[in-house]
Scaffold this active site. Structure first.
Site, PDB file in Angstrom:
ATOM      1  N   TYR A   1       1.211   3.128  12.238  1.00  0.00           N
ATOM      2  CA  TYR A   1       2.267   3.011  11.226  1.00  0.00           C
ATOM      3  C   TYR A   1       2.584   4.368  10.603  1.00  0.00           C
ATOM      4  O   TYR A   1       3.758   4.748  10.463  1.00  0.00           O
ATOM      5  CB  TYR A   1       1.822   2.014  10.162  1.00  0.00           C
ATOM      6  CG  TYR A   1       2.811   1.770   9.058  1.00  0.00           C
ATOM      7  CD1 TYR A   1       3.826   0.828   9.198  1.00  0.00           C
ATOM      8  CD2 TYR A   1       2.738   2.475   7.847  1.00  0.00           C
ATOM      9  CE1 TYR A   1       4.732   0.586   8.167  1.00  0.00           C
ATOM     10  CE2 TYR A   1       3.635   2.244   6.820  1.00  0.00           C
ATOM     11  CZ  TYR A   1       4.633   1.299   6.979  1.00  0.00           C
ATOM     12  OH  TYR A   1       5.533   1.067   5.962  1.00  0.00           O
TER      13      TYR A   1
ATOM     14  N   ARG B   1      15.373  -9.786   4.431  1.00  0.00           N
ATOM     15  CA  ARG B   1      14.363 -10.033   3.406  1.00  0.00           C
ATOM     16  C   ARG B   1      13.810  -8.698   2.910  1.00  0.00           C
ATOM     17  O   ARG B   1      14.138  -7.633   3.424  1.00  0.00           O
ATOM     18  CB  ARG B   1      13.234 -10.898   3.952  1.00  0.00           C
ATOM     19  CG  ARG B   1      12.589 -10.353   5.210  1.00  0.00           C
ATOM     20  CD  ARG B   1      11.534 -11.312   5.733  1.00  0.00           C
ATOM     21  NE  ARG B   1      11.062 -10.933   7.060  1.00  0.00           N
ATOM     22  CZ  ARG B   1      10.051 -11.529   7.674  1.00  0.00           C
ATOM     23  NH1 ARG B   1       9.413 -12.517   7.085  1.00  0.00           N
ATOM     24  NH2 ARG B   1       9.680 -11.137   8.872  1.00  0.00           N
TER      25      ARG B   1
ATOM     26  N   LYS C   1       6.168   6.471  10.693  1.00  0.00           N
ATOM     27  CA  LYS C   1       6.897   6.845   9.486  1.00  0.00           C
ATOM     28  C   LYS C   1       7.022   8.362   9.347  1.00  0.00           C
ATOM     29  O   LYS C   1       8.044   8.876   8.867  1.00  0.00           O
ATOM     30  CB  LYS C   1       6.204   6.242   8.263  1.00  0.00           C
ATOM     31  CG  LYS C   1       6.309   4.721   8.183  1.00  0.00           C
ATOM     32  CD  LYS C   1       7.758   4.240   8.195  1.00  0.00           C
ATOM     33  CE  LYS C   1       7.866   2.776   7.814  1.00  0.00           C
ATOM     34  NZ  LYS C   1       9.266   2.281   7.844  1.00  0.00           N
TER      35      LYS C   1
END
Length: 252
Positions: free
Chosen positions: A159, A19, A163
């Site tokens: 997060y 997705r 990253k």
């Protein structure tokens, strides 16, 4: 079809490909000739939906349930991919999770899961195929980072750290891959209309949209072409780069 953007006959694996951005990359790669495999984690319904959509369009997609943070699961899934495709030419590390929390509320398990999916997962899947790419003297590794690796954001310390790690990993590995025609690059999208973005709080999304010069969130179809560029011969001179389609949220 412009042949410079062709990935015809190339074997491509997209993690998190059932997705969102991953699925959009799969569809674009298929239209340009790639043979595709997808890793997803407990997302059978969306994987089946994508397989059917691809089949109707005349393309074949192999999907595998795999937690990319689990070394054993990755090993098993990689063996299954090898049995079907024989190896891999292009790896797109797109698997990811989200969720915003104030730093004081982030637990050790929250931190570990975020880094394990994004950073450990990128390592495990890349590691499984990197030597093969070096041996065959052709390969593309495309890691999905985020513009927040550069900018940071409240409520997303875990997060952003994950990253940023992906950006550093990309730069370091590119030195080892490039002499063997294995080009390692990353994409750092801005906020894109995906389940991950919709999973963030309304307040966070409103705050972010107000920051964007373009005035809207991106669409997955606006990110996938960057992956095609990096996977094709059109991207052969990109080495250790992080391209950032982000609506002006970060201007590098």
């Amino acid at each position: 079809m412009d042949e410079i953007f062709s990935v015809r006959g190339r074997r491509a694996l997209v993690t998190g490909g059932s997705r969102g951005i991953g699925a959009a990359i799969c569809e674009l790669f298929a239209r340009h000739g790639a043979r595709l495999a997808v890793f997803h984690f407990n997302d059978d319904a969306n994987a089946a939906k994508l397989e059917k959509k691809m089949s109707v369009a005349g393309y074949k997609l192999h999907s595998f349930n795999c937690d990319v943070a689990d070394e054993s699961a990755v090993s098993t899934a990689v063996a299954e991919v090898r049995s079907l495709l024989g190896g891999m030419d292009i790896v797109v590390n797109c698997a990811g999770i989200g969720g915003d929390k104030p730093f004081s509320e982030i637990s050790v398990s929250d931190w570990d899961r975020m880094l394990n999916v994004h950073l450990r997962g990128t390592f495990l899947v890349t590691h499984a195929f990197f030597s093969d790419m070096v041996d065959q003297r052709w390969g593309r590794v495309i890691n999905i980072a985020s513009q927040l690796a550069y900018k940071g954001a409240p409520g997303l310390a875990h997060y952003c750290a994950a990253k940023a790690g992906i950006v550093g990993f990309t730069r370091a590995l590119s030195y080892e891959g490039a002499p063997h025609n294995v080009m390692v690059n990353a994409i750092a999208p801005g906020p894109v209309e995906t389940d991950l973005l919709m999973g963030l709080s309304d307040d966070w999304r409103a705050m972010k949209q107000a920051q964007l010069p373009i005035g809207r969130f991106g669409r997955v179809e606006e990110i996938a072409p960057t992956a095609l560029l990096l996977a094709s011969e059109a991207g052969a001179f990109y080495c250790g780069q992080t391209l950032s389609p982000n609506g002006g949220d970060v201007m590098l």
